[in-house]
Design a protein around this motif. Structure first.
Motif, PDB file in Angstrom:
ATOM      1  N   THR A 122       0.856  -1.188   0.000  1.00  0.00           N
ATOM      2  CA  THR A 122       0.000   0.000   0.000  1.00  0.00           C
ATOM      3  C   THR A 122       0.890   1.237   0.000  1.00  0.00           C
ATOM      4  O   THR A 122       2.096   1.160   0.311  1.00  0.00           O
ATOM      5  N   ASN A 123       0.316   2.379  -0.317  1.00  0.00           N
ATOM      6  CA  ASN A 123       1.076   3.636  -0.259  1.00  0.00           C
ATOM      7  C   ASN A 123       1.633   3.859   1.142  1.00  0.00           C
ATOM      8  O   ASN A 123       2.769   4.303   1.311  1.00  0.00           O
ATOM      9  N   GLN A 124       0.832   3.547   2.137  1.00  0.00           N
ATOM     10  CA  GLN A 124       1.265   3.713   3.528  1.00  0.00           C
ATOM     11  C   GLN A 124       2.452   2.797   3.833  1.00  0.00           C
ATOM     12  O   GLN A 124       3.409   3.205   4.479  1.00  0.00           O
TER      13      GLN A 124
ATOM     14  N   GLN B 179       6.189   3.961   4.868  1.00  0.00           N
ATOM     15  CA  GLN B 179       6.768   3.447   6.105  1.00  0.00           C
ATOM     16  C   GLN B 179       8.106   2.756   5.824  1.00  0.00           C
ATOM     17  O   GLN B 179       9.084   2.962   6.545  1.00  0.00           O
ATOM     18  N   LEU B 180       8.159   1.949   4.779  1.00  0.00           N
ATOM     19  CA  LEU B 180       9.398   1.264   4.416  1.00  0.00           C
ATOM     20  C   LEU B 180      10.498   2.283   4.096  1.00  0.00           C
ATOM     21  O   LEU B 180      11.635   2.137   4.551  1.00  0.00           O
ATOM     22  N   GLU B 181      10.153   3.310   3.357  1.00  0.00           N
ATOM     23  CA  GLU B 181      11.146   4.345   3.024  1.00  0.00           C
ATOM     24  C   GLU B 181      11.653   5.037   4.293  1.00  0.00           C
ATOM     25  O   GLU B 181      12.856   5.250   4.452  1.00  0.00           O
ATOM     26  N   ARG B 182      10.749   5.365   5.202  1.00  0.00           N
ATOM     27  CA  ARG B 182      11.164   6.002   6.464  1.00  0.00           C
ATOM     28  C   ARG B 182      12.094   5.088   7.261  1.00  0.00           C
ATOM     29  O   ARG B 182      13.129   5.533   7.773  1.00  0.00           O
ATOM     30  N   LEU B 183      11.735   3.832   7.359  1.00  0.00           N
ATOM     31  CA  LEU B 183      12.545   2.879   8.129  1.00  0.00           C
ATOM     32  C   LEU B 183      13.918   2.665   7.490  1.00  0.00           C
ATOM     33  O   LEU B 183      14.938   2.647   8.189  1.00  0.00           O
TER      34      LEU B 183
END
Length: 150
Positions: free
Chosen positions: A117-119, A123-127
């Protein structure tokens, strides 16, 4: 402890291998596409900055830049005030190859993030950004000749 870095490494090696095979037709070898992309995205960058951006040592950058220059993908331009400083710029050939690199990057991103999902993608990019920043601290430390305590 999870095997997160093992998974990240496998993903990185697989995508790098795919890119190296697909970019042979462009006469780009062994990860040079990464250097070319960063130079195209940051015209005028100097080798030291390029190494920091990619997180590789000076000698590796020197070899990659020399090969890109020899094959006509980039040119070096002397700094106006300090002739020892050379700014890296893409040639027209480099810019054309960069368009293929970007298309491949976008395709690989879509494949890798299929069914996220976009979310989840955000989240993956932030982590992963947090992971990269954590690793960058050790990279800077070791780059200066220090040794980590395990």
């Amino acid at each position: 402890m999870t095997d997160v870095l093992r998974e990240v490494g496998m993903i990185a090696r697989a995508l790098d291998s795919i890119s190296n095979i697909e970019f042979r037709q462009l006469n780009l070898t062994k990860g040079q596409y990464l250097y070319l992309a960063r130079i195209c995205e940051n015209p005028g960058i100097i080798q030291e900055q390029l190494g920091e951006l990619i997180m590789v040592d000076r000698s590796t950058v020197i070899r990659a830049v020399k090969r890109l220059e020899t094959t006509g993908f980039i040119i070096k331009k002397a700094d106006l005030t300090n002739k020892k400083i050379k700014h890296l710029h893409p040639t027209q050939t480099g810019l054309e190859a960069y368009q293929t690199v970007i298309r491949e990057n976008n395709y690989s991103t879509c494949v890798a993030l299929h069914d996220f999902t976009n979310q989840e993608q955000e989240q993956l990019e932030r982590l992963l950004t947090r992971v990269r920043k954590n690793v960058a601290i050790d990279w800077e430390f070791v780059k200066k000749g220090n040794h980590r305590q395990y």
